[in-house]
Structure formats: structure tokens, C-alpha cells
Design a protein around this motif. Structure first.
Motif, PDB file in Angstrom:
ATOM      1  N   VAL A  13       0.757  -1.430   0.017  1.00 60.17           N
ATOM      2  CA  VAL A  13      -0.389  -0.057  -0.468  1.00 60.17           C
ATOM      3  C   VAL A  13       0.885   1.155   0.126  1.00 60.17           C
ATOM      4  O   VAL A  13       2.083   1.161   1.209  1.00 60.17           O
ATOM      5  CB  VAL A  13      -0.880  -0.003   1.375  1.00 60.17           C
ATOM      6  CG1 VAL A  13      -1.725   1.569   1.263  1.00 60.17           C
ATOM      7  CG2 VAL A  13      -1.859  -0.864   1.093  1.00 60.17           C
ATOM      8  N   THR A  36      -2.098  -1.153  -4.474  1.00 54.59           N
ATOM      9  CA  THR A  36      -2.999  -0.277  -3.722  1.00 54.59           C
ATOM     10  C   THR A  36      -2.506   1.453  -2.831  1.00 54.59           C
ATOM     11  O   THR A  36      -1.974   1.479  -2.331  1.00 54.59           O
ATOM     12  CB  THR A  36      -4.004  -0.813  -2.823  1.00 54.59           C
ATOM     13  OG1 THR A  36      -3.927  -2.223  -3.437  1.00 54.59           O
ATOM     14  CG2 THR A  36      -5.108   0.251  -2.365  1.00 54.59           C
ATOM     15  N   ASP A 247      -4.274   0.040  -7.694  1.00 55.20           N
ATOM     16  CA  ASP A 247      -5.791   0.075  -7.050  1.00 55.20           C
ATOM     17  C   ASP A 247      -5.685   1.750  -6.773  1.00 55.20           C
ATOM     18  O   ASP A 247      -5.207   1.903  -5.522  1.00 55.20           O
ATOM     19  CB  ASP A 247      -5.907  -1.012  -6.353  1.00 55.20           C
ATOM     20  CG  ASP A 247      -7.505  -0.676  -5.522  1.00 55.20           C
ATOM     21  OD1 ASP A 247      -8.572   0.524  -5.543  1.00 55.20           O
ATOM     22  OD2 ASP A 247      -7.728  -1.045  -4.517  1.00 55.20           O
ATOM     23  N   ARG A 249      -6.949   4.528  -4.919  1.00 55.58           N
ATOM     24  CA  ARG A 249      -8.374   5.499  -4.062  1.00 55.58           C
ATOM     25  C   ARG A 249      -8.348   6.806  -3.830  1.00 55.58           C
ATOM     26  O   ARG A 249      -7.169   7.415  -3.372  1.00 55.58           O
ATOM     27  CB  ARG A 249      -8.591   4.575  -3.374  1.00 55.58           C
ATOM     28  CG  ARG A 249      -8.501   3.227  -3.148  1.00 55.58           C
ATOM     29  CD  ARG A 249      -8.730   1.975  -2.418  1.00 55.58           C
ATOM     30  NE  ARG A 249      -9.043   0.541  -2.137  1.00 55.58           N
ATOM     31  CZ  ARG A 249      -9.143   0.116  -1.916  1.00 55.58           C
ATOM     32  NH1 ARG A 249      -9.744  -0.040  -0.329  1.00 55.58           N
ATOM     33  NH2 ARG A 249      -9.503  -1.588  -2.164  1.00 55.58           N
TER      34      ARG A 249
END
Length: 514
Positions: A13, A36, A247, A249
Motif C-alpha cells: 500500500v 494499492t 488500485d 483510491r
């Protein structure tokens, strides 16, 4: 062999979708990691953000792009190319300088063009000095890049490489002002090749000569501008990361990190809990340390760089003598740096950067309008006016800044403004930047190379830092490198591109362990 994150690192992450976070994400994706990216803002960019007001598209952060090949390395990690994603325009001239005596100098990155410019400006002796200076800057860059800039440090002992001797032989451990003075005698020219030390938070008289490498980036390697503004770069990096399987976000601020022993096991945002095997933290150092739950102990507290006041001004007119980037120097020089780094006073005779991005891309403003970015260095909030004091000070400082610009040839600028945004150290501090400075920790000797805050913080086995507060430091090129170096702490280093490694959609890479 430099240290890397131990144990499993399949899912990483990345906290923050600024330039360092996106560079880290692309390099991690290229090494086969699942990535992510969580970002508190609604779009990518971080400091290199975007503000849109009534048809004006304003870059909120850096305006100078050098060393674009470092961005291209990040794109290449996922089989893409910077130039396929971003339309880069070389700026000719790189800068225009206007001095207190009214003289103008165009700064060219082409050697012959700059030599001719210097000769016409200050005579043949200075032109010959420029040639010698340029050759020295090129040698200085080669001596530093591999072992001091594009490098992870675990110990000061890693400095003991052959390039350290080369750097010493080049005078890299002397003072910047004095070293530039060996080549140039005209005080105006000396400023062109030494003002960059302000980016590092140190006066030219105190800065190591090694920091002339920033002048190499500006005056030799070339200055570029992406069509669509500087924000086009992080936007393209985010698009490439998404195409490669990341991903992304947005509007998800991180509230805390979950831990098990010395490892981070999940990143908790305002909306979700994201399990992870490793984490890259790109917020400014105080925010990153708060998330980790501890800050490293240092013999002396961190010293932070000066800050800046920025006035974004959308106007109904412009001034033809301005280039894309114009440096407006005051008569004072040493006094200015004393005010910024010692006494904490606002510049009494300011040196300013005026950027007019609509010179290169008129679409950044409504038809017939112009966009000007005015940067005035100022003391940070620990040395100068506090964040609270800037509440009353800001409108007065704006007025004095516009009056000074009017005196320097931007006549009628106050009445020409149609749209504006003033950013002060109070705003930087509210965004989480220590000491109200977007330039983070200063590059004093004790905060450089292996002495800079490490990107592998002690006490957490699988967390890595990236951004301007850690290795290698402040500036777009070095921040891009910080993302690459953070990824290398997780993957063990960059991997050569393998034919056939791409499959599926453009830039999408097969998932395989690295």
C-alpha cells in the motif's frame, strides 16, 4: 548490499499519490507487486496538484521540470514511455533573469547559445569562465549521481566509494559561492548558478559546492514544461499505474496503521481497512512518523528549509518581456539569505520567481487571459512569522508584493488581476508540512546523504518512506528518485525489462513474484 524489507511483500500500500508515491507504485508494479495507492485528495499530484477557477487551470506546486528521464524510468518500469503519455516542451530560454540594474539575461541550456549570451552580457572573460563552469558541472553530476543521489544509504561508510574521492577532488566539499567564484566574476552571473541552493534550504555562502548539481539540472540538462501544466505529469503517472493494475483510491485519508509486532498489517482509511504486506509512506515527515507511532532520535532536531508565499494570478493582460520563467533579483543577496535562514524576517529586497505558463500553453487560461505564478521565498514558521500571524500578515504582504512587481516592470498588475489565490506558510502548515515549508528538511551537511532521515525507519520492519523529507531530498527529480529508491527497498532493486513481460491492456504486466 543495501537493506531491504524482510518477509513477504506481495501487496504494497502506497500512502499518497504525489510524484514520489506514483513513482514508487510504478516501480513496484514493474517488479510484480500488487499495489494499492490511497490518497486523501480527490485527484493525484500531492504538492503537484491542480486548482481550477473560472477557466484558469493552476498548478499548485512545482513549476520547473528538469531531468525528465527520471520520470521516464518510472513509466518504463511498466513498459510505457513518458513521451507517449505527456507532451513535453523544452523551454527556450530555460529562464530569463532580470537584475536590479534593469539588465536582462536569457539562460540557455545549449552551450554555444549560452556562451554567446554571456559574452554579450558580460564580456569574453566571463564567457570563457562559463565554459569552464559548465564542464565542471558536468563532471560534478557524473561524480554524484550513482553513489550519492540515486542511492540508498544504510551507513555513512557507504560514502567511501571512488566517487567520493572524485567529488572531493572537484571541490564538492567546499562552499558553493566560492567555487562558482572561481569561474565567474560578474556578481549577476554568479547568482544564476547559485540561487538554486535556496531549494536545498541553505545560503550559497554556506551550501556545499556539491549542490551546484542543482544548477546542472537547470542550466545544462534542460528545463521542460508539460502541455496541460505540471499536473499533467502526476496525472499521466496515475493513468499508467492504473493501466498496469494498480488500485487507486482517492478521497481516502489514512487514519492509522494496524500493526502486529514490528510489521504493519493494514492501512486504515476513512472508508476501508486495507491489509498489506508492506507500506510506502509519502506524507511529510511529521505525518509519517505520527502514523508509525514514533520518530527517530537525532542528536539535534531537524532543521527545515525556508518556506514560500505563492500568488496565483489570472490576469486580463501580461507583460511581453516575461519569459515562461523569469527570475527577478533584488539588489540585496547575502542579506536576503540571512533574512530567510537566520533572522526570520521577510525579504526586505526580494528575489522572486515569476512563471507565466500561458507562454507555452495558452489553454491554461480563458481566451485572451494569462496566468502568472509568483513565488516569494520567506522564512518558515519556526524561524519567522507563525501560522497564526500570517492570518493578518497575508493581505499586507500581498499588497507589498504587487507594489514591488509594479516597480519592477509589471506595471498595473494589481488592477489586471481577475482571479487569484494566495498561499502562505499557514496554508502549507495546515496541509501537514512541518514548519510551514513545502520544501521539508534543509540540506545541511548533517541532513544530507546517509545523514538525511532514512527511508527505512527503525522500529517498523516493512515500512518505507518516500518524498522530499527523506533520501535523496527536495526537488522534482529527487522526489521521483525517492519513489524509485523506496520501491528498491521492497523489491531488492530495479529489474531489467524482459521481452514478453507485458500482456493484456496497454502497460499491464503479468503478476509474478520478483
Amino acid at each position: 548490499m543495501t537493506r531491504t524489507v524482510p518477509g513477504r511483500t506481495d501487496h504494497v500500500v502506497v500512502v499518497g499519490a504525489g510524484l514520489s508515491g506514483l513513482a514508487a507504485a510504478l516501480h513496484l508494479l514493474g517488479a510484480g507487486r500488487r499495489v494499492t495507492v490511497v490518497e486523501r485528495d480527490a485527484s493525484p499530484g500531492g504538492r503537484a496538484g491542480r486548482l481550477t477557477r473560472h477557466g484558469y487551470h493552476i498548478d499548485t506546486g512545482p513549476t520547473v521540470l528538469t531531468m525528465p528521464h527520471l520520470a521516464d524510468e518510472a513509466f518504463a518500469a511498466v513498459g510505457e514511455s513518458l513521451r507517449e503519455r505527456v507532451d513535453l516542451v523544452p523551454l527556450l530560454p530555460a529562464y530569463r533573469a532580470r537584475f536590479a540594474d534593469g539588465s536582462l539575461l536569457d539562460v540557455h541550456t545549449d552551450a554555444e547559445a549560452m556562451e554567446a549570451e554571456v559574452e554579450g552580457f558580460a564580456g569574453p572573460r566571463e564567457a570563457a569562465g562559463y565554459r569552464r563552469l559548465r564542464a565542471w558541472l558536468e563532471r560534478l553530476y557524473r561524480a554524484q549521481m550513482r553513489h550519492f543521489i540515486d542511492a540508498n544509504f544504510d551507513s555513512p561508510a557507504q560514502l567511501l566509494a571512488p566517487d567520493l574521492a572524485r567529488l572531493a577532488a572537484l571541490g564538492g566539499f567546499g562552499r558553493l559561492d566560492a567555487r562558482i567564484g572561481r569561474f565567474l566574476h560578474d556578481e549577476r552571473l554568479k547568482r544564476i548558478f547559485s540561487f538554486q541552493s535556496l531549494y536545498a534550504g541553505v545560503a550559497p555562502a554556506d551550501a556545499l559546492a556539491a549542490y551546484a548539481v542543482i544548477a546542472y539540472m537547470d542550466t545544462v540538462a534542460g528545463v521542460f514544461f508539460p502541455r496541460g501544466g505540471m499536473h499533467a505529469l502526476p496525472r499521466a503517472m496515475a493513468d499508467a499505474a492504473a493501466a498496469a493494475g494498480a488500485d487507486l483510491r482517492f478521497s481516502e485519508p489514512v487514519s492509522r496503521l494496524e500493526r502486529s509486532g514490528d510489521r504493519v498489517t493494514a492501512v486504515v482509511t476513512a472508508h476501508d481497512r486495507i491489509p498489506c504486506d508492506a507500506v510506502v509512506l509519502t506524507p511529510d515527515l511529521p505525518v509519517a512518523y505520527r502514523l508509525l507511532g514514533h520518530a527517530p532520535k537525532r542528536p539535534v532536531p531537524l532543521r527545515f528549509s525556508p518556506s514560500a508565499v505563492i500568488l496565483h494570478a489570472g490576469t486580463d493582460r501580461t507583460w511581453p518581456w516575461l519569459a515562461h520563467h523569469t527570475l527577478s533579483f533584488g539588489a540585496a543577496w547575502r542579506q536576503t539569505f540571512r533574512e530567510l535562514t537566520e533572522t526570520g524576517r521577510l525579504m526586505s529586497d526580494p528575489s522572486l520567481l515569476v512563471t507565466r505558463p500561458t507562454t507555452t500553453d495558452p489553454t491554461l487560461a480563458p481566451p485572451g487571459r494569462h496566468l502568472h505564478y509568483i513565488l516569494a521565498p520567506c522564512p518558515n514558521t519556526r524561524l519567522g512569522p507563525s501560522a497564526a500571524e500570517w492570518g493578518d500578515l497575508a493581505p499586507r504582504y500581498r499588497h507589498s508584493l504587487l507594489a514591488e512587481l509594479d516597480r519592477r516592470g509589471l506595471d498595473g498588475i494589481a488592477s489586471a488581476i481577475q482571479e487569484q489565490c494566495l498561499v502562505t506558510p499557514a496554508d502549507w502548515q495546515a496541509q501537514g508540512h512541518a514548519a510551514g515549508s513545502p520544501f521539508s528538511a534543509a540540506h545541511t551537511f548533517a541532513q544530507t546523504g546517509p545523514f538525511r532521515p532514512r527511508n527505512l525507519p527503525r522500529g517498523t520492519a516493512n515500512a518505507v518512506l518516500a518524498g522530499c523529507g527523506t533520501t535523496p531530498g527536495v526537488g522534482v527529480p529527487t522526489v521521483l528518485l525517492s519513489g524509485k529508491l523506496a520501491a528498491a527497498r521492497i523489491t531488492g532493486g530495479p529489474r531489467p525489462h524482459r521481452a514478453g513481460a507485458l500482456s493484456g491492456s496497454r502497460g499491464r504486466r503479468e503478476r509474478r513474484p520478483a
